[in-house]
Design a protein around this motif. Sequence first.
Motif, mmCIF file in Angstrom:
data_model
loop_
_atom_site.group_PDB
_atom_site.id
_atom_site.type_symbol
_atom_site.label_atom_id
_atom_site.label_comp_id
_atom_site.label_asym_id
_atom_site.label_seq_id
_atom_site.Cartn_x
_atom_site.Cartn_y
_atom_site.Cartn_z
ATOM 1 N N GLU A 69 0.839 -1.208 0.000
ATOM 2 C CA GLU A 69 0.000 0.000 0.000
ATOM 3 C C GLU A 69 0.873 1.256 0.000
ATOM 4 N N ILE A 70 1.933 1.245 0.784
ATOM 5 C CA ILE A 70 2.842 2.405 0.824
ATOM 6 C C ILE A 70 3.490 2.600 -0.535
ATOM 7 N N LYS A 71 3.955 1.506 -1.120
ATOM 8 C CA LYS A 71 4.589 1.614 -2.443
ATOM 9 C C LYS A 71 3.589 2.109 -3.483
ATOM 10 N N ARG A 72 2.347 1.624 -3.416
ATOM 11 C CA ARG A 72 1.326 2.047 -4.372
ATOM 12 C C ARG A 72 1.080 3.553 -4.258
ATOM 13 N N GLU A 73 1.019 4.068 -3.026
ATOM 14 C CA GLU A 73 0.817 5.506 -2.832
ATOM 15 C C GLU A 73 2.000 6.307 -3.376
ATOM 16 N N LEU A 74 3.196 5.817 -3.157
ATOM 17 C CA LEU A 74 4.379 6.509 -3.680
ATOM 18 C C LEU A 74 4.389 6.502 -5.208
ATOM 19 N N VAL A 75 4.009 5.366 -5.809
ATOM 20 C CA VAL A 75 3.939 5.299 -7.278
ATOM 21 C C VAL A 75 2.876 6.246 -7.799
ATOM 22 N N ASP A 76 1.741 6.366 -7.094
ATOM 23 C CA ASP A 76 0.695 7.304 -7.508
ATOM 24 C C ASP A 76 1.205 8.740 -7.481
ATOM 25 N N ALA A 81 9.069 5.212 -11.443
ATOM 26 C CA ALA A 81 10.516 5.390 -11.281
ATOM 27 C C ALA A 81 10.906 5.529 -9.815
ATOM 28 N N ILE A 82 9.942 5.707 -8.925
ATOM 29 C CA ILE A 82 10.240 5.838 -7.500
ATOM 30 C C ILE A 82 10.669 4.492 -6.907
ATOM 31 N N LEU A 83 10.309 3.386 -7.556
ATOM 32 C CA LEU A 83 10.673 2.063 -7.054
ATOM 33 C C LEU A 83 12.069 1.677 -7.528
ATOM 34 N N ALA A 84 12.841 1.060 -6.639
ATOM 35 C CA ALA A 84 14.213 0.685 -6.970
ATOM 36 C C ALA A 84 14.271 -0.474 -7.960
ATOM 37 N N GLU A 85 13.272 -1.328 -7.971
ATOM 38 C CA GLU A 85 13.244 -2.406 -8.944
ATOM 39 C C GLU A 85 12.028 -2.232 -9.834
#
Length: 155
Positions: A69-76, A81-85
Amino acid sequence: MAACAAALLVLPLAGTAVASEAHPTLAELEGEVMCPICHTTLDQSNSAAAARIEAFIVRRIRAGDTKSEIKRELVDQFGPAILAEPPKHGFDLLAWLLPIVGILVGGVVLALAAWRWSRRREPELVLAAGGVALPRPLDPELERRLDEELRLFDE
């Protein structure tokens, strides 16, 4: 029997992964999220943007959000490109497959080249008198030059 043993070995790891998803830590996510300013992971960045993202992550962890959920919010907010992989689906799957394919193709090319280089050609044999197979004689000019060189070496 072997399948049961393998399942028993993997079970503790699966429990850890589930616990990590449900209760992430800042340290886990710092290595998986990129700083949009310096393009390094948050644990390597000292930028103000990285500090703001870390504060956002801490707030979301305290609110009880899962890692996804945290990663999804950051991607939104920042884009993929915010994800390292890169994601493992669609066009981004190429980022995972191309290095593997390249290594495999390179290995096959090296194996074929090594096999080809290791093959030795047998010298051409000429049948001499009496049916004996002898190596083909040297070219007369080459034999003359070789004799001259050997004579110079002997002197």
